[in-house]
Scaffold this motif. Structure first.
Motif, mmCIF file in Angstrom:
data_model
loop_
_atom_site.group_PDB
_atom_site.id
_atom_site.type_symbol
_atom_site.label_atom_id
_atom_site.label_comp_id
_atom_site.label_asym_id
_atom_site.label_seq_id
_atom_site.Cartn_x
_atom_site.Cartn_y
_atom_site.Cartn_z
ATOM 1 N N ARG A 15 0.805 -1.223 0.000
ATOM 2 C CA ARG A 15 0.000 0.000 0.000
ATOM 3 C C ARG A 15 0.835 1.268 0.000
ATOM 4 O O ARG A 15 0.321 2.353 -0.166
ATOM 5 C CB ARG A 15 -0.905 0.026 1.229
ATOM 6 N N HIS A 54 4.222 3.905 -6.564
ATOM 7 C CA HIS A 54 3.462 3.073 -5.649
ATOM 8 C C HIS A 54 4.092 1.686 -5.641
ATOM 9 O O HIS A 54 4.494 1.173 -6.693
ATOM 10 C CB HIS A 54 1.996 2.994 -6.084
ATOM 11 N N ASN A 98 -0.022 7.366 1.431
ATOM 12 C CA ASN A 98 -0.793 8.257 0.578
ATOM 13 C C ASN A 98 0.133 9.188 -0.204
ATOM 14 O O ASN A 98 1.021 9.818 0.378
ATOM 15 C CB ASN A 98 -1.750 9.080 1.457
ATOM 16 N N ARG A 135 -0.005 12.995 0.894
ATOM 17 C CA ARG A 135 0.674 13.172 2.188
ATOM 18 C C ARG A 135 2.175 13.039 2.008
ATOM 19 O O ARG A 135 2.955 13.757 2.645
ATOM 20 C CB ARG A 135 0.187 12.154 3.210
#
Length: 122
Positions: A31, A52, A101, A104
């Motif tokens: 994640r 990612h 995220n 963020r």
């Protein structure tokens, strides 16, 4: 907790290449978004690239697009930044960062490495 350790920095002439590595350990999951930032002397830290862990997203700052390539080795928990056509203005301390995220990550990120110096001579 995620631990990040950068390596691969050094001194290179303008036009040359370097590959930075970031070893991630700890609570690494698919994640997370992994990123590279840089901070030149007397300048604020700036975002360079991010990926990612799943490979589902890759982002670049305009200043490095076309010259830098971010990649990851999921099995080895490694993230790389291949830097080509280096310019003196790329001189900075480069940091690896991680956050679940992307937005963020861009404004601060949850986890940071200690940084590795890249110096590009003209």
């Amino acid at each position: 907790q995620v631990q990040l350790v950068e390596s691969g920095g050094g001194l290179v002439q303008a036009g040359g290449s370097l590959r930075l590595s970031c070893a991630a350990s700890g609570r690494t999951t698919s994640r997370y978004v992994m990123g590279w930032f840089r901070q030149a002397p007397e300048k604020t830290r700036e975002f360079a690239a991010a990926i990612h862990w799943s490979g589902g997203g890759i982002w670049y700052a305009d200043s490095v697009k076309g010259r830098f390539t971010i990649s990851r080795d999921y099995a080895k928990n490694m993230v790389y930044l291949q830097m080509n056509s280096l310019k003196p203005e790329d001189t900075a301390v480069y940091y690896c960062a991680a956050d679940p995220n992307f937005e963020r990550l861009r404004i601060g990120g949850a986890y940071w490495g200690q940084g590795t110096q890249v110096t590009v001579s003209s």
